[in-house]
Design a protein around this motif. Sequence first.
Motif, PDB file in Angstrom:
ATOM      1  N   GLN A 134       1.095  -1.082  -0.082  1.00  0.00           N
ATOM      2  CA  GLN A 134      -0.205   0.256  -0.110  1.00  0.00           C
ATOM      3  C   GLN A 134       0.795   0.880   0.164  1.00  0.00           C
ATOM      4  O   GLN A 134       1.694   1.235   0.175  1.00  0.00           O
ATOM      5  CB  GLN A 134      -0.920  -0.544   1.447  1.00  0.00           C
ATOM      6  N   ARG A 163      -7.533  -1.891  -2.456  1.00  0.00           N
ATOM      7  CA  ARG A 163      -8.149  -1.990  -4.100  1.00  0.00           C
ATOM      8  C   ARG A 163      -7.208  -3.058  -4.463  1.00  0.00           C
ATOM      9  O   ARG A 163      -7.173  -3.535  -5.745  1.00  0.00           O
ATOM     10  CB  ARG A 163      -7.287  -0.717  -4.995  1.00  0.00           C
ATOM     11  N   ASN A 164      -5.420  -3.489  -3.774  1.00  0.00           N
ATOM     12  CA  ASN A 164      -4.949  -4.681  -5.204  1.00  0.00           C
ATOM     13  C   ASN A 164      -5.252  -6.199  -4.588  1.00  0.00           C
ATOM     14  O   ASN A 164      -5.080  -6.845  -4.795  1.00  0.00           O
ATOM     15  CB  ASN A 164      -3.781  -4.499  -3.872  1.00  0.00           C
ATOM     16  N   GLU A 199      -4.826   0.981  -1.738  1.00  0.00           N
ATOM     17  CA  GLU A 199      -4.457   0.015  -2.214  1.00  0.00           C
ATOM     18  C   GLU A 199      -4.481  -1.134  -1.306  1.00  0.00           C
ATOM     19  O   GLU A 199      -4.479  -3.023  -1.243  1.00  0.00           O
ATOM     20  CB  GLU A 199      -2.707  -0.271  -2.458  1.00  0.00           C
TER      21      GLU A 199
END
Length: 489
Positions: free
Chosen positions: A382, A420-421, A417
Amino acid sequence: MKLFAATIATETNTFSPLPTSLESFREVVFYRPGEHPNDAPRMCTAPLFVARSRATRGDFVLIEGSCFAASPAGITSKQAYEQLREEVLAQVKNALPLDGVLLGLHGAMVAHGYDDVEGDLIAQVRSIVGDACVIGVEHDPHCHMTIKRLQHCDVMICYKEFPHTDVADRAEELIDIVIRTINGEVEPVMSMFDCRQIGSYPTTLPLMRAFVERMKSFEGRDGILSVSAIHCFPYGDVEDLGSRLLVVADGSKPKADALAEKLGLELVAMRGKTTPEFLSVQNGVDKAIAIREGPVVIADPADNAGGGAPSDNTNLLRTLIEKKVVSACIGPIWDPIAVRLCFDAGVGARIPLRLGGKIGPDSDTPIDASVEVIATIEDCWQSFGPTQVPLGDCVCVRIDSIDIIIITKRTQALGLELFRNLGVEPTERHLVCVKSTNHFMAAFGPIASEVIYVDSNGPLRRDYRSIPYKKVRRPIWPLDDHVEPKLVF
Ligand SMILES: [Zn+2]
Protein backbone atom coordinates in the motif's frame (compact mmCIF):
# COMPACT_ATOMS: atom_id res chain seq x y z
CA MET A 1 31.60 18.91 1.18
CA LYS A 2 31.12 15.34 2.36
CA LEU A 3 27.99 14.10 4.15
CA PHE A 4 27.04 10.70 5.56
CA ALA A 5 23.46 9.42 6.00
CA ALA A 6 21.95 6.38 7.71
CA THR A 7 18.83 5.13 9.51
CA ILE A 8 18.11 2.89 12.50
CA ALA A 9 14.43 3.13 13.33
CA THR A 10 11.46 1.57 15.00
CA GLU A 11 8.74 2.78 17.37
CA THR A 12 8.76 0.66 20.50
CA ASN A 13 5.57 -0.13 22.37
CA THR A 14 7.14 -1.29 25.64
CA PHE A 15 3.86 -3.03 26.56
CA SER A 16 3.63 -5.05 23.30
CA PRO A 17 3.89 -8.85 23.44
CA LEU A 18 5.77 -8.86 20.09
CA PRO A 19 9.57 -8.68 20.51
CA THR A 20 11.57 -6.82 17.84
CA SER A 21 14.51 -8.82 16.46
CA LEU A 22 17.04 -8.52 13.67
CA GLU A 23 14.53 -10.48 11.60
CA SER A 24 11.93 -7.75 12.24
CA PHE A 25 14.27 -5.26 10.55
CA ARG A 26 15.10 -7.69 7.72
CA GLU A 27 11.37 -7.98 6.99
CA VAL A 28 10.82 -4.26 6.50
CA VAL A 29 13.82 -2.03 5.73
CA PHE A 30 17.30 -3.57 5.53
CA TYR A 31 19.36 -1.70 2.95
CA ARG A 32 23.14 -1.72 2.89
CA PRO A 33 24.99 1.24 1.27
CA GLY A 34 23.69 1.83 -2.26
CA GLU A 35 20.77 -0.57 -1.86
CA HIS A 36 18.11 1.98 -0.90
CA PRO A 37 15.43 2.06 -3.63
CA ASN A 38 15.28 5.20 -5.75
CA ASP A 39 11.51 5.57 -5.93
CA ALA A 40 10.62 6.73 -2.42
CA PRO A 41 11.83 6.93 1.19
CA ARG A 42 11.00 3.98 3.44
CA MET A 43 9.73 4.78 6.93
CA CYS A 44 12.40 7.03 8.47
CA THR A 45 14.91 7.01 5.61
CA ALA A 46 14.01 10.41 4.12
CA PRO A 47 17.34 12.09 5.05
CA LEU A 48 19.33 9.55 3.00
CA PHE A 49 16.74 9.49 0.22
CA VAL A 50 16.60 13.28 -0.15
CA ALA A 51 20.37 13.65 0.30
CA ARG A 52 20.96 11.17 -2.53
CA SER A 53 18.98 13.23 -5.01
CA ARG A 54 20.71 16.44 -3.91
CA ALA A 55 24.12 14.78 -4.17
CA THR A 56 23.40 13.85 -7.79
CA ARG A 57 22.82 17.58 -8.41
CA GLY A 58 26.33 18.19 -7.11
CA ASP A 59 25.42 19.93 -3.82
CA PHE A 60 27.82 17.63 -1.92
CA VAL A 61 29.31 14.15 -1.91
CA LEU A 62 27.08 11.65 -0.08
CA ILE A 63 28.49 8.59 1.65
CA GLU A 64 25.54 6.23 2.06
CA GLY A 65 25.30 4.23 5.26
CA SER A 66 22.90 1.40 6.04
CA CYS A 67 19.18 1.94 6.56
CA PHE A 68 17.37 -0.32 9.01
CA ALA A 69 13.74 0.01 10.09
CA ALA A 70 11.26 -2.34 11.71
CA SER A 71 7.49 -2.06 12.14
CA PRO A 72 6.38 -0.74 15.54
CA ALA A 73 6.32 -3.58 18.10
CA GLY A 74 7.80 -4.51 21.45
CA ILE A 75 11.30 -3.91 22.85
CA THR A 76 14.20 -4.57 20.46
CA SER A 77 16.72 -7.20 21.47
CA LYS A 78 20.02 -5.84 22.80
CA GLN A 79 21.95 -7.93 20.30
CA ALA A 80 19.94 -6.63 17.33
CA TYR A 81 20.36 -2.96 18.26
CA GLU A 82 24.07 -3.31 19.01
CA GLN A 83 24.71 -5.16 15.75
CA LEU A 84 22.91 -2.51 13.69
CA ARG A 85 24.61 0.31 15.61
CA GLU A 86 28.11 -1.17 15.22
CA GLU A 87 27.57 -1.54 11.48
CA VAL A 88 26.59 2.13 11.11
CA LEU A 89 29.37 3.35 13.44
CA ALA A 90 31.96 1.41 11.41
CA GLN A 91 30.63 3.08 8.25
CA VAL A 92 30.95 6.50 9.91
CA LYS A 93 34.58 5.73 10.85
CA ASN A 94 35.39 4.63 7.33
CA ALA A 95 33.84 7.77 5.87
CA LEU A 96 35.99 10.21 7.90
CA PRO A 97 36.69 13.07 7.56
CA LEU A 98 33.06 14.19 7.36
CA ASP A 99 31.52 17.69 7.22
CA GLY A 100 28.07 16.45 8.16
CA VAL A 101 26.05 13.45 9.33
CA LEU A 102 22.32 12.99 8.60
CA LEU A 103 20.39 10.51 10.72
CA GLY A 104 16.82 9.44 9.98
CA LEU A 105 15.61 8.07 13.32
CA HIS A 106 12.13 7.44 14.61
CA GLY A 107 12.91 8.64 18.11
CA ALA A 108 10.86 6.17 20.17
CA MET A 109 13.04 3.07 19.87
CA VAL A 110 13.75 1.12 23.06
CA ALA A 111 16.12 -1.85 23.25
CA HIS A 112 16.83 -4.10 26.21
CA GLY A 113 19.41 -2.14 28.19
CA TYR A 114 18.77 1.08 26.21
CA ASP A 115 15.77 3.25 27.11
CA ASP A 116 17.20 6.06 24.97
CA VAL A 117 18.47 4.29 21.85
CA GLU A 118 18.64 7.45 19.76
CA GLY A 119 20.55 9.31 22.50
CA ASP A 120 23.06 6.47 22.60
CA LEU A 121 23.45 6.38 18.82
CA ILE A 122 23.79 10.15 18.36
CA ALA A 123 26.33 10.38 21.23
CA GLN A 124 28.40 7.55 19.74
CA VAL A 125 28.36 9.14 16.30
CA ARG A 126 29.47 12.42 17.89
CA SER A 127 32.37 10.73 19.64
CA ILE A 128 33.60 9.45 16.26
CA VAL A 129 33.11 12.53 14.08
CA GLY A 130 34.20 15.18 16.60
CA ASP A 131 32.71 18.57 17.45
CA ALA A 132 33.40 20.27 14.13
CA CYS A 133 31.17 17.89 12.16
CA VAL A 134 27.51 19.01 11.88
CA ILE A 135 25.02 16.33 12.94
CA GLY A 136 21.42 16.75 11.75
CA VAL A 137 18.66 14.41 12.91
CA GLU A 138 15.10 13.91 11.68
CA HIS A 139 12.58 12.43 14.13
CA ASP A 140 8.96 11.32 14.05
CA PRO A 141 6.95 13.58 16.40
CA HIS A 142 5.84 10.43 18.26
CA CYS A 143 9.20 10.31 19.97
CA HIS A 144 10.79 10.73 23.40
CA MET A 145 12.94 13.84 23.03
CA THR A 146 15.77 13.54 25.52
CA ILE A 147 18.28 16.22 26.45
CA LYS A 148 21.11 13.77 25.62
CA ARG A 149 20.04 13.79 21.95
CA LEU A 150 20.01 17.58 21.79
CA GLN A 151 23.41 17.78 23.50
CA HIS A 152 25.05 15.61 20.87
CA CYS A 153 23.47 16.86 17.64
CA ASP A 154 23.44 20.30 16.03
CA VAL A 155 19.99 20.32 14.43
CA MET A 156 16.92 18.26 15.33
CA ILE A 157 13.70 18.45 13.28
CA CYS A 158 10.42 16.49 13.64
CA TYR A 159 7.71 15.99 11.04
CA LYS A 160 4.92 18.51 11.61
CA GLU A 161 2.03 16.58 10.08
CA PHE A 162 0.09 13.69 11.63
CA PRO A 163 -0.60 11.82 9.32
CA HIS A 164 3.11 12.15 8.49
CA THR A 165 2.81 13.49 4.95
CA ASP A 166 5.80 15.85 5.25
CA VAL A 167 8.62 13.37 5.92
CA ALA A 168 10.54 14.38 2.77
CA ASP A 169 9.85 18.13 3.18
CA ARG A 170 11.30 18.12 6.69
CA ALA A 171 14.35 16.17 5.45
CA GLU A 172 14.90 18.89 2.81
CA GLU A 173 14.81 21.54 5.57
CA LEU A 174 17.16 19.53 7.75
CA ILE A 175 19.69 19.20 4.94
CA ASP A 176 19.37 22.93 4.11
CA ILE A 177 20.17 23.90 7.70
CA VAL A 178 23.04 21.38 7.93
CA ILE A 179 24.61 22.72 4.71
CA ARG A 180 24.20 26.36 5.79
CA THR A 181 25.80 25.46 9.13
CA ILE A 182 28.76 23.79 7.42
CA ASN A 183 29.13 26.87 5.21
CA GLY A 184 29.18 29.11 8.28
CA GLU A 185 26.00 30.94 7.24
CA VAL A 186 24.05 29.98 10.37
CA GLU A 187 24.86 28.76 13.87
CA PRO A 188 22.00 26.60 15.20
CA VAL A 189 21.12 26.67 18.89
CA MET A 190 18.22 24.66 20.32
CA SER A 191 15.75 25.16 23.15
CA MET A 192 13.12 22.75 24.43
CA PHE A 193 10.01 23.34 26.54
CA ASP A 194 8.59 20.34 28.42
CA CYS A 195 4.77 20.51 28.47
CA ARG A 196 4.54 17.75 31.12
CA GLN A 197 1.63 16.10 29.33
CA ILE A 198 0.71 12.98 27.39
CA GLY A 199 -1.55 13.53 24.41
CA SER A 200 -2.50 12.73 20.83
CA TYR A 201 -2.40 15.53 18.27
CA PRO A 202 -3.85 14.65 14.85
CA THR A 203 -3.15 17.62 12.58
CA THR A 204 -6.25 16.90 10.51
CA LEU A 205 -8.42 18.47 13.25
CA PRO A 206 -8.81 22.29 13.39
CA LEU A 207 -6.89 23.07 16.60
CA MET A 208 -3.65 21.27 15.63
CA ARG A 209 -4.07 22.27 11.98
CA ALA A 210 -3.91 25.88 13.08
CA PHE A 211 -0.96 25.14 15.39
CA VAL A 212 1.06 23.61 12.54
CA GLU A 213 0.52 26.76 10.48
CA ARG A 214 1.45 28.85 13.51
CA MET A 215 4.74 26.95 13.99
CA LYS A 216 5.55 27.47 10.30
CA SER A 217 4.79 31.19 10.53
CA PHE A 218 7.82 31.69 12.79
CA GLU A 219 10.25 29.80 10.59
CA GLY A 220 12.64 31.54 8.22
CA ARG A 221 12.32 34.97 9.87
CA ASP A 222 13.75 36.81 12.84
CA GLY A 223 16.50 34.23 13.34
CA ILE A 224 14.21 31.21 13.78
CA LEU A 225 15.35 28.23 11.69
CA SER A 226 12.88 25.53 12.71
CA VAL A 227 10.03 24.75 15.13
CA SER A 228 8.94 21.21 16.04
CA ALA A 229 6.13 19.92 18.24
CA ILE A 230 7.03 16.64 19.93
CA HIS A 231 3.67 14.86 20.24
CA CYS A 232 5.07 12.00 22.41
CA PHE A 233 4.50 8.25 22.10
CA PRO A 234 2.14 7.21 24.92
CA TYR A 235 2.90 3.49 24.65
CA GLY A 236 6.65 3.70 25.30
CA ASP A 237 7.20 3.66 29.05
CA VAL A 238 10.45 5.60 29.44
CA GLU A 239 11.45 8.46 31.71
CA ASP A 240 11.29 11.08 28.94
CA LEU A 241 7.84 10.21 27.58
CA GLY A 242 5.89 13.44 27.06
CA SER A 243 4.90 16.32 24.77
CA ARG A 244 7.53 18.99 24.15
CA LEU A 245 8.20 21.99 21.97
CA LEU A 246 11.57 22.39 20.24
CA VAL A 247 12.98 25.50 18.58
CA VAL A 248 16.14 25.82 16.50
CA ALA A 249 17.34 29.43 16.27
CA ASP A 250 20.31 31.04 14.54
CA GLY A 251 22.89 31.99 17.16
CA SER A 252 20.56 33.39 19.82
CA LYS A 253 19.75 31.10 22.74
CA PRO A 254 17.44 33.70 24.38
CA LYS A 255 15.40 33.87 21.16
CA ALA A 256 15.10 30.07 21.02
CA ASP A 257 14.15 29.97 24.72
CA ALA A 258 11.47 32.63 24.34
CA LEU A 259 9.74 31.02 21.37
CA ALA A 260 9.96 27.48 22.82
CA GLU A 261 8.30 28.72 26.01
CA LYS A 262 5.66 30.76 24.20
CA LEU A 263 4.59 27.94 21.83
CA GLY A 264 5.06 25.27 24.52
CA LEU A 265 2.58 27.09 26.76
CA GLU A 266 0.13 27.25 23.84
CA LEU A 267 0.41 23.47 23.53
CA VAL A 268 -0.25 23.20 27.27
CA ALA A 269 -3.39 25.33 26.84
CA MET A 270 -4.60 22.86 24.17
CA ARG A 271 -4.28 19.95 26.61
CA GLY A 272 -7.13 17.45 26.23
CA LYS A 273 -8.70 19.33 23.30
CA THR A 274 -6.75 17.88 20.37
CA THR A 275 -8.24 14.40 19.97
CA PRO A 276 -11.40 13.35 18.14
CA GLU A 277 -14.48 11.99 19.93
CA PHE A 278 -14.44 8.21 20.51
CA LEU A 279 -17.57 6.00 20.47
CA SER A 280 -17.98 2.47 21.77
CA VAL A 281 -17.70 -0.14 19.01
CA GLN A 282 -21.43 -0.88 19.27
CA ASN A 283 -22.45 2.78 19.07
CA GLY A 284 -19.90 3.55 16.37
CA VAL A 285 -21.17 0.79 14.08
CA ASP A 286 -24.82 1.73 14.76
CA LYS A 287 -24.06 5.35 13.93
CA ALA A 288 -22.26 4.34 10.72
CA ILE A 289 -25.15 2.11 9.59
CA ALA A 290 -27.59 4.99 10.10
CA ILE A 291 -25.63 7.34 7.85
CA ARG A 292 -27.18 7.07 4.37
CA GLU A 293 -24.33 8.34 2.27
CA GLY A 294 -21.18 6.16 2.19
CA PRO A 295 -18.41 5.39 2.50
CA VAL A 296 -18.40 5.87 6.25
CA VAL A 297 -14.90 5.19 7.56
CA ILE A 298 -14.64 3.60 11.02
CA ALA A 299 -11.18 3.77 12.63
CA ASP A 300 -10.02 1.35 15.32
CA PRO A 301 -7.00 3.15 16.87
CA ALA A 302 -6.72 0.77 19.83
CA ASP A 303 -5.43 -1.99 17.53
CA ASN A 304 -3.12 0.17 15.41
CA ALA A 305 -0.04 -1.77 14.30
CA GLY A 306 1.59 1.65 13.85
CA GLY A 307 1.56 1.94 17.64
CA GLY A 308 2.92 -1.57 18.15
CA ALA A 309 -0.43 -3.38 18.43
CA PRO A 310 -0.75 -6.85 16.87
CA SER A 311 -3.62 -5.73 14.57
CA ASP A 312 -5.46 -9.00 15.13
CA ASN A 313 -8.11 -7.78 17.61
CA THR A 314 -11.54 -9.07 16.58
CA ASN A 315 -13.81 -6.70 18.53
CA LEU A 316 -14.86 -4.54 15.55
CA LEU A 317 -15.08 -7.40 13.03
CA ARG A 318 -17.25 -9.46 15.38
CA THR A 319 -19.58 -6.49 15.85
CA LEU A 320 -19.91 -6.06 12.06
CA ILE A 321 -20.82 -9.76 11.72
CA GLU A 322 -23.29 -9.67 14.63
CA LYS A 323 -25.02 -6.58 13.26
CA LYS A 324 -25.20 -8.21 9.80
CA VAL A 325 -23.86 -5.09 8.09
CA VAL A 326 -23.95 -5.01 4.31
CA SER A 327 -21.40 -3.57 1.87
CA ALA A 328 -18.55 -3.44 4.38
CA CYS A 329 -14.81 -4.02 4.23
CA ILE A 330 -12.24 -4.14 7.02
CA GLY A 331 -8.46 -4.26 7.19
CA PRO A 332 -5.79 -5.02 7.92
CA ILE A 333 -6.05 -8.09 10.14
CA TRP A 334 -2.54 -9.47 10.75
CA ASP A 335 -2.73 -13.27 10.68
CA PRO A 336 0.04 -14.98 8.66
CA ILE A 337 -1.30 -18.46 9.44
CA ALA A 338 -4.77 -17.59 8.12
CA VAL A 339 -3.15 -16.14 4.98
CA ARG A 340 -1.23 -19.38 4.43
CA LEU A 341 -4.39 -21.47 4.81
CA CYS A 342 -6.26 -19.28 2.31
CA PHE A 343 -3.38 -19.45 -0.21
CA ASP A 344 -3.42 -23.23 0.15
CA ALA A 345 -7.21 -23.37 -0.37
CA GLY A 346 -7.10 -21.08 -3.41
CA VAL A 347 -9.35 -18.35 -4.80
CA GLY A 348 -13.02 -19.36 -4.91
CA ALA A 349 -12.71 -21.93 -2.11
CA ARG A 350 -15.02 -21.84 0.89
CA ILE A 351 -13.21 -22.99 4.03
CA PRO A 352 -13.63 -22.96 7.79
CA LEU A 353 -11.17 -20.37 9.11
CA ARG A 354 -10.05 -19.35 12.59
CA LEU A 355 -9.24 -15.68 12.11
CA GLY A 356 -7.42 -13.18 14.39
CA GLY A 357 -7.60 -13.04 18.18
CA LYS A 358 -4.36 -14.98 18.62
CA ILE A 359 -1.42 -12.89 19.81
CA GLY A 360 -2.36 -11.84 23.33
CA PRO A 361 -5.14 -11.08 25.80
CA ASP A 362 -5.79 -7.73 24.09
CA SER A 363 -6.46 -9.53 20.78
CA ASP A 364 -9.94 -10.65 21.99
CA THR A 365 -10.93 -14.18 20.86
CA PRO A 366 -10.61 -15.63 17.33
CA ILE A 367 -13.49 -15.51 14.86
CA ASP A 368 -14.44 -19.00 13.66
CA ALA A 369 -16.37 -18.74 10.41
CA SER A 370 -16.92 -20.26 7.00
CA VAL A 371 -15.15 -17.87 4.63
CA GLU A 372 -14.93 -17.54 0.88
CA VAL A 373 -11.45 -16.81 -0.45
CA ILE A 374 -11.95 -13.81 -2.76
CA ALA A 375 -8.36 -12.92 -3.69
CA THR A 376 -4.77 -13.92 -2.94
CA ILE A 377 -1.84 -11.64 -3.84
CA GLU A 378 1.85 -12.32 -3.20
CA ASP A 379 4.10 -9.48 -1.96
CA CYS A 380 1.31 -6.94 -1.80
CA TRP A 381 1.75 -3.25 -0.82
CA GLN A 382 0.00 0.00 0.00
CA SER A 383 1.20 3.56 -0.35
CA PHE A 384 1.67 6.19 2.34
CA GLY A 385 2.32 9.53 0.65
CA PRO A 386 5.47 8.97 -1.41
CA THR A 387 6.35 5.85 0.61
CA GLN A 388 5.52 2.31 -0.46
CA VAL A 389 4.68 0.06 2.47
CA PRO A 390 4.95 -3.73 2.09
CA LEU A 391 2.04 -5.91 3.23
CA GLY A 392 3.58 -9.29 2.39
CA ASP A 393 1.34 -12.02 1.02
CA CYS A 394 -2.29 -10.94 1.43
CA VAL A 395 -5.74 -12.39 1.02
CA CYS A 396 -9.28 -11.09 0.94
CA VAL A 397 -11.92 -13.35 2.49
CA ARG A 398 -15.67 -12.77 2.67
CA ILE A 399 -17.97 -13.45 5.62
CA ASP A 400 -21.59 -12.66 4.65
CA SER A 401 -21.15 -9.32 2.86
CA ILE A 402 -18.03 -8.24 4.75
CA ASP A 403 -14.72 -8.33 2.87
CA ILE A 404 -11.73 -8.80 5.17
CA ILE A 405 -8.12 -8.03 4.22
CA ILE A 406 -5.61 -10.30 5.98
CA ILE A 407 -1.89 -9.50 5.76
CA THR A 408 1.43 -11.14 6.67
CA LYS A 409 3.65 -8.06 7.16
CA ARG A 410 2.12 -6.29 10.13
CA THR A 411 1.25 -2.67 9.43
CA GLN A 412 -1.66 -0.24 9.82
CA ALA A 413 -4.18 0.93 7.19
CA LEU A 414 -2.50 3.70 5.21
CA GLY A 415 -3.42 3.64 1.50
CA LEU A 416 -6.52 2.70 -0.50
CA GLU A 417 -4.40 -0.01 -2.18
CA LEU A 418 -4.79 -2.03 1.02
CA PHE A 419 -8.24 -2.85 -0.37
CA ARG A 420 -7.87 -2.06 -4.09
CA ASN A 421 -4.93 -4.40 -4.67
CA LEU A 422 -7.20 -7.24 -3.57
CA GLY A 423 -10.09 -6.16 -5.79
CA VAL A 424 -12.12 -4.31 -3.13
CA GLU A 425 -13.07 -0.75 -4.15
CA PRO A 426 -13.47 1.20 -0.89
CA THR A 427 -15.37 4.07 -2.54
CA GLU A 428 -18.13 1.62 -3.47
CA ARG A 429 -18.60 0.31 0.10
CA HIS A 430 -20.94 1.75 2.67
CA LEU A 431 -18.63 0.91 5.59
CA VAL A 432 -14.83 0.98 5.40
CA CYS A 433 -13.21 -0.14 8.67
CA VAL A 434 -9.51 0.53 9.23
CA LYS A 435 -7.04 -0.31 11.98
CA SER A 436 -5.09 2.93 12.38
CA THR A 437 -4.98 5.94 14.70
CA ASN A 438 -4.84 8.79 12.21
CA HIS A 439 -2.41 8.00 9.36
CA PHE A 440 -5.34 6.50 7.44
CA MET A 441 -6.80 10.01 7.13
CA ALA A 442 -4.36 11.01 4.36
CA ALA A 443 -5.95 8.53 1.92
CA PHE A 444 -9.27 7.56 3.52
CA GLY A 445 -10.28 11.02 4.79
CA PRO A 446 -10.88 12.41 1.28
CA ILE A 447 -13.16 9.48 0.24
CA ALA A 448 -15.15 9.38 3.51
CA SER A 449 -18.65 10.82 3.88
CA GLU A 450 -17.91 10.72 7.60
CA VAL A 451 -15.15 9.37 9.86
CA ILE A 452 -16.05 7.64 13.14
CA TYR A 453 -13.44 6.73 15.76
CA VAL A 454 -14.25 3.78 18.02
CA ASP A 455 -12.56 2.61 21.20
CA SER A 456 -12.26 -1.18 20.92
CA ASN A 457 -10.76 -3.52 23.50
CA GLY A 458 -7.44 -3.50 21.60
CA PRO A 459 -4.14 -2.91 23.42
CA LEU A 460 -3.60 0.82 22.75
CA ARG A 461 -5.76 2.26 25.50
CA ARG A 462 -7.16 5.72 24.83
CA ASP A 463 -7.35 6.53 28.54
CA TYR A 464 -3.68 7.01 29.41
CA ARG A 465 -4.52 6.78 33.12
CA SER A 466 -5.26 3.07 32.62
CA ILE A 467 -1.78 2.33 31.19
CA PRO A 468 0.48 0.61 33.78
CA TYR A 469 3.41 3.07 33.53
CA LYS A 470 6.44 2.44 35.72
CA LYS A 471 9.22 4.61 34.28
CA VAL A 472 7.65 7.84 33.00
CA ARG A 473 8.79 10.87 35.03
CA ARG A 474 6.02 12.20 37.27
CA PRO A 475 4.09 14.35 37.70
CA ILE A 476 2.66 14.35 34.19
CA TRP A 477 -0.89 15.08 32.95
CA PRO A 478 -3.32 13.25 32.83
CA LEU A 479 -1.76 10.82 35.32
CA ASP A 480 -1.31 13.73 37.74
CA ASP A 481 -3.42 16.87 38.12
CA HIS A 482 -0.69 19.27 39.20
CA VAL A 483 2.23 19.53 36.79
CA GLU A 484 4.91 22.14 36.15
CA PRO A 485 5.63 22.72 32.45
CA LYS A 486 9.01 24.40 31.96
CA LEU A 487 12.00 25.05 29.73
CA VAL A 488 14.34 22.05 30.09
CA PHE A 489 17.05 22.73 27.49
ZN1 LIG B 1 4.48 8.93 14.22
